[in-house]
Design a protein around this motif. Structure first.
Motif, PDB file in Angstrom:
ATOM      1  N   PHE A 100       4.278   6.950   9.336  1.00  0.00           N
ATOM      2  CA  PHE A 100       3.581   7.929  10.169  1.00  0.00           C
ATOM      3  C   PHE A 100       3.189   9.145   9.335  1.00  0.00           C
ATOM      4  O   PHE A 100       3.894   9.558   8.414  1.00  0.00           O
ATOM      5  N   ASP A 101       2.057   9.733   9.718  1.00  0.00           N
ATOM      6  CA  ASP A 101       1.650  11.011   9.137  1.00  0.00           C
ATOM      7  C   ASP A 101       2.566  12.094   9.713  1.00  0.00           C
ATOM      8  O   ASP A 101       2.725  12.206  10.937  1.00  0.00           O
ATOM      9  N   GLN A 102       3.150  12.905   8.838  1.00  0.00           N
ATOM     10  CA  GLN A 102       4.130  13.877   9.306  1.00  0.00           C
ATOM     11  C   GLN A 102       3.505  15.072  10.012  1.00  0.00           C
ATOM     12  O   GLN A 102       4.212  15.828  10.690  1.00  0.00           O
ATOM     13  N   ALA A 103       2.204  15.233   9.897  1.00  0.00           N
ATOM     14  CA  ALA A 103       1.550  16.351  10.574  1.00  0.00           C
ATOM     15  C   ALA A 103       1.022  15.953  11.949  1.00  0.00           C
ATOM     16  O   ALA A 103       1.219  16.675  12.940  1.00  0.00           O
ATOM     17  N   THR A 104       0.401  14.769  12.012  1.00  0.00           N
ATOM     18  CA  THR A 104      -0.257  14.368  13.256  1.00  0.00           C
ATOM     19  C   THR A 104       0.479  13.256  14.004  1.00  0.00           C
ATOM     20  O   THR A 104       0.193  13.013  15.178  1.00  0.00           O
ATOM     21  N   GLY A 105       1.379  12.568  13.316  1.00  0.00           N
ATOM     22  CA  GLY A 105       2.073  11.449  13.944  1.00  0.00           C
ATOM     23  C   GLY A 105       1.273  10.167  13.935  1.00  0.00           C
ATOM     24  O   GLY A 105       1.700   9.148  14.490  1.00  0.00           O
ATOM     25  N   LYS A 106       0.108  10.184  13.315  1.00  0.00           N
ATOM     26  CA  LYS A 106      -0.733   8.990  13.263  1.00  0.00           C
ATOM     27  C   LYS A 106      -0.007   7.862  12.539  1.00  0.00           C
ATOM     28  O   LYS A 106       0.609   8.071  11.499  1.00  0.00           O
ATOM     29  N   ARG A 107      -0.065   6.660  13.108  1.00  0.00           N
ATOM     30  CA  ARG A 107       0.549   5.507  12.446  1.00  0.00           C
ATOM     31  C   ARG A 107      -0.329   5.091  11.275  1.00  0.00           C
ATOM     32  O   ARG A 107      -1.489   4.704  11.446  1.00  0.00           O
ATOM     33  N   LEU A 108       0.256   5.148  10.091  1.00  0.00           N
ATOM     34  CA  LEU A 108      -0.483   4.850   8.873  1.00  0.00           C
ATOM     35  C   LEU A 108      -0.442   3.376   8.504  1.00  0.00           C
ATOM     36  O   LEU A 108      -1.357   2.868   7.846  1.00  0.00           O
ATOM     37  N   GLY A 109       0.603   2.690   8.888  1.00  0.00           N
ATOM     38  CA  GLY A 109       0.727   1.278   8.538  1.00  0.00           C
ATOM     39  C   GLY A 109       2.089   0.746   8.904  1.00  0.00           C
ATOM     40  O   GLY A 109       2.945   1.470   9.452  1.00  0.00           O
ATOM     41  N   GLU A 110       2.300  -0.496   8.603  1.00  0.00           N
ATOM     42  CA  GLU A 110       3.580  -1.123   8.913  1.00  0.00           C
ATOM     43  C   GLU A 110       3.881  -2.229   7.908  1.00  0.00           C
ATOM     44  O   GLU A 110       2.973  -2.772   7.268  1.00  0.00           O
ATOM     45  N   SER A 111       5.148  -2.529   7.771  1.00  0.00           N
ATOM     46  CA  SER A 111       5.609  -3.612   6.905  1.00  0.00           C
ATOM     47  C   SER A 111       6.644  -4.409   7.676  1.00  0.00           C
ATOM     48  O   SER A 111       7.720  -3.895   7.986  1.00  0.00           O
ATOM     49  N   GLU A 112       6.303  -5.646   8.012  1.00  0.00           N
ATOM     50  CA  GLU A 112       7.191  -6.474   8.823  1.00  0.00           C
ATOM     51  C   GLU A 112       7.799  -7.592   7.980  1.00  0.00           C
ATOM     52  O   GLU A 112       7.144  -8.132   7.081  1.00  0.00           O
ATOM     53  N   PHE A 113       9.026  -7.944   8.320  1.00  0.00           N
ATOM     54  CA  PHE A 113       9.720  -9.004   7.589  1.00  0.00           C
ATOM     55  C   PHE A 113       8.955 -10.314   7.649  1.00  0.00           C
ATOM     56  O   PHE A 113       8.886 -11.051   6.658  1.00  0.00           O
TER      57      PHE A 113
ATOM     58  N   VAL B 197      11.724  13.584   4.810  1.00  0.00           N
ATOM     59  CA  VAL B 197      10.609  13.743   3.881  1.00  0.00           C
ATOM     60  C   VAL B 197      10.837  15.015   3.056  1.00  0.00           C
ATOM     61  O   VAL B 197      11.540  15.935   3.479  1.00  0.00           O
ATOM     62  N   HIS B 198      10.256  15.047   1.872  1.00  0.00           N
ATOM     63  CA  HIS B 198      10.467  16.191   0.986  1.00  0.00           C
ATOM     64  C   HIS B 198       9.182  16.976   0.734  1.00  0.00           C
ATOM     65  O   HIS B 198       9.192  18.205   0.711  1.00  0.00           O
ATOM     66  N   GLY B 199       8.076  16.295   0.529  1.00  0.00           N
ATOM     67  CA  GLY B 199       6.813  16.983   0.279  1.00  0.00           C
ATOM     68  C   GLY B 199       5.844  16.780   1.426  1.00  0.00           C
ATOM     69  O   GLY B 199       6.013  15.900   2.266  1.00  0.00           O
ATOM     70  N   LYS B 200       4.792  17.602   1.473  1.00  0.00           N
ATOM     71  CA  LYS B 200       3.812  17.508   2.552  1.00  0.00           C
ATOM     72  C   LYS B 200       3.033  16.205   2.521  1.00  0.00           C
ATOM     73  O   LYS B 200       2.501  15.765   3.545  1.00  0.00           O
ATOM     74  N   ALA B 201       2.948  15.596   1.349  1.00  0.00           N
ATOM     75  CA  ALA B 201       2.186  14.349   1.227  1.00  0.00           C
ATOM     76  C   ALA B 201       3.013  13.125   1.610  1.00  0.00           C
ATOM     77  O   ALA B 201       2.458  12.031   1.772  1.00  0.00           O
ATOM     78  N   ASP B 202       4.322  13.283   1.756  1.00  0.00           N
ATOM     79  CA  ASP B 202       5.177  12.142   2.106  1.00  0.00           C
ATOM     80  C   ASP B 202       4.905  11.685   3.531  1.00  0.00           C
ATOM     81  O   ASP B 202       4.661  12.502   4.433  1.00  0.00           O
ATOM     82  N   ALA B 203       4.958  10.373   3.717  1.00  0.00           N
ATOM     83  CA  ALA B 203       4.855   9.814   5.062  1.00  0.00           C
ATOM     84  C   ALA B 203       6.252   9.608   5.625  1.00  0.00           C
ATOM     85  O   ALA B 203       7.206   9.369   4.890  1.00  0.00           O
TER      86      ALA B 203
ATOM     87  N   PRO C 278       0.832  -1.214   0.000  1.00  0.00           N
ATOM     88  CA  PRO C 278       0.000   0.000   0.000  1.00  0.00           C
ATOM     89  C   PRO C 278       0.861   1.256   0.000  1.00  0.00           C
ATOM     90  O   PRO C 278       1.987   1.254   0.516  1.00  0.00           O
ATOM     91  N   ALA C 279       0.358   2.304  -0.592  1.00  0.00           N
ATOM     92  CA  ALA C 279       1.056   3.591  -0.607  1.00  0.00           C
ATOM     93  C   ALA C 279       0.578   4.413   0.589  1.00  0.00           C
ATOM     94  O   ALA C 279      -0.632   4.643   0.746  1.00  0.00           O
ATOM     95  N   TYR C 280       1.510   4.833   1.421  1.00  0.00           N
ATOM     96  CA  TYR C 280       1.167   5.612   2.605  1.00  0.00           C
ATOM     97  C   TYR C 280       1.491   7.081   2.352  1.00  0.00           C
ATOM     98  O   TYR C 280       2.618   7.422   1.964  1.00  0.00           O
ATOM     99  N   ASN C 281       0.517   7.943   2.605  1.00  0.00           N
ATOM    100  CA  ASN C 281       0.697   9.379   2.401  1.00  0.00           C
ATOM    101  C   ASN C 281       0.162  10.147   3.603  1.00  0.00           C
ATOM    102  O   ASN C 281      -0.816   9.728   4.253  1.00  0.00           O
ATOM    103  N   SER C 282       0.812  11.258   3.877  1.00  0.00           N
ATOM    104  CA  SER C 282       0.348  12.127   4.953  1.00  0.00           C
ATOM    105  C   SER C 282      -0.873  12.924   4.491  1.00  0.00           C
ATOM    106  O   SER C 282      -1.035  13.222   3.297  1.00  0.00           O
TER     107      SER C 282
END
Length: 426
Positions: A319-332, A293-299, A255-259
């Motif tokens: 994580f969302d760069q504005a709120t810190g909300k955990r958007l997702g995870e990818s585990e080995f 991160v470079h843009g506002k939409a980057d996570a 999945p693509a994670y965006n702030s």
């Protein structure tokens, strides 16, 4: 089942083993020697650059400075020409933290270094923020060794195919070599000849044993080293490994994670928050890495690696760069078999998957791999010289016969016309 020495298949295998070895020998030696040198890169670097990579932790368990502050200091130390691209924090309190800048160069350049514009790191004391040292990887010994190993220090477009095809040939040589090694009979004499090196024998016999016996004992690990090298060299082989492991050619979907660009910023320092959350989620990790991160939409993404010196065992949080909300995870552990094998490829290739014992094994096997083209060439050269001596002996006998029958002058003329290659001097 052993192959009959006189069979056509055996003759083809012998012919392939000889000429493929002669064609790829020099490159195999170079790649194997540089592989030997690179195996203990981390251990040697930790000793040579100890003052740069290690610090004295303060008494009383003082916490490290905020990552955001260290990031700011690292940017100043790197300078405007070297933008910060990668940050690494370590669990061990005595480690300095690394802040790297990597900028690609000209993709059409001839050399490995030409394809890199900037590749350097500054190391900071996490407790004081002081710079402990700077490393320019373009001039670093082990990175040069890696460049030679990877592409003969040529650009990827030029050097990688050369190394890749030489590695593929080496894999074929290993397989044909084990077929040629296979004992014709499993009696005591043949077993001793196939499994034991006669260290006290004459050089010719010793060289033969070093090529055949050591080649057998290192066959499995050498084959693994060759196959893991092919994963990088050829995309078709990479896909074949994935398909074999998963029984499918369908890649995993990520999945693509965006702030949320419309959210109101509620965090004073998002990167510090993300780092703290990642450490809390994976407290036993050996190191933690992230990129700015470079843009506002980057996570914000933070990866936690299980060990300090390996790369496969990564768990990543977003994580969302504005709120810190955990958007997702990818585990080995959630990866399919194909993704796991590809992720482990580097650590298998250098032996790090087995810790220090694994690296020692990789070093010794790489050393043997470097010797195989050399010992094999000497075997071929020795047979060639032996054959030439045999021809000269036959020629000498023939000349004596002709001298008695026709006289010296006529015999020399016949020899020169019929077989001039047999009378050339060494």
């Amino acid at each position: 089942m052993p192959i009959n020495k006189k069979s056509k298949i055996n003759n083809i295998i012998t012919w392939l083993h000889l000429w493929l070895g002669l064609v790829s020998g020099i490159i195999v030696v170079i790649v194997s020697v540089t592989g030997c040198l690179f195996v203990f890169q981390q251990e040697i670097t930790n000793i040579v650059r100890h003052d740069v990579l290690f610090v004295q932790p303060p008494a009383g368990g003082q916490a490290a400075l905020p990552l955001s502050e260290l990031q700011h200091r690292a940017k100043v130390a790197l300078g405007k020409e070297a933008p910060l691209t990668y940050m690494t924090a370590y669990k061990r309190p005595e480690r300095s933290w690394e802040f790297m800048s990597y900028v690609p160069g000209d993709p059409k350049a001839l050399t490995y270094n030409g394809t890199i514009k900037v590749y350097k790191s500054v190391f900071l004391n996490p407790y004081t923020g002081a710079v402990t040292g700077e490393v320019n990887y373009k001039k670093d010994f082990f990175m040069i060794v890696k460049g030679i190993h990877w592409s003969l220090f040529l650009s990827d477009a030029i050097g990688q195919p050369i190394v890749g095809w030489a590695t593929l040939i080496f894999v074929i040589l290993l397989i044909t070599g084990i077929i040629m090694w296979w004992p014709k009979k499993w009696n005591k004499k043949h077993v001793n000849d196939s499994f034991k090196v006669r260290w006290k024998a004459k050089f010719k016999r010793l060289n033969y044993d070093l090529h055949n016996v050591l080649g057998f004992y290192t066959f499995i690990i050498a084959l693994i080293l060759g196959l893991t090298g092919l994963v990088w060299a050829f995309q078709w082989f990479n896909k074949a490994v994935y398909a074999t492991a998963t029984m499918s050619t369908k890649p995993m979907e990520y999945p693509a994670y965006n702030s949320d660009t419309t959210a109101v910023a509620t965090l004073h320092s998002p990167i510090d928050y993300a780092y703290a959350q990642t450490r809390q989620a994976y407290p036993e990790a050996g190191r933690y890495t992230t990129s700015p991160v470079h843009g506002k939409a980057d996570a914000i993404s933070f990866s936690a690696y299980g060990h300090e010196g390996t790369y496969y065992d990564a768990n990543t949080l977003y994580f969302d760069q504005a709120t810190g909300k955990r958007l997702g995870e990818s585990e080995f552990s959630d990866l399919n078999a194909g993704e796991k094998i590809i992720a482990m490829n580097y650590d298998i290739h250098v032996g790090a998957i087995g810790g220090l014992p694994g690296k020692i094994i990789a070093f010794l096997v790489s050393l043997v791999c470097a010797s195989l083209p050399i010992t094999g060439f000497y075997i071929w050269w020795g047979k060639k010289r032996k054959q030439k001596k045999k021809y000269r002996k036959q020629l000498k006998t023939w000349n004596k016969y002709q001298n008695r029958r026709n006289g010296p002058s006529q015999a020399a003329a016949v020899s020169a016309v019929c077989s001039p290659e047999l009378i050339e001097k060494d």
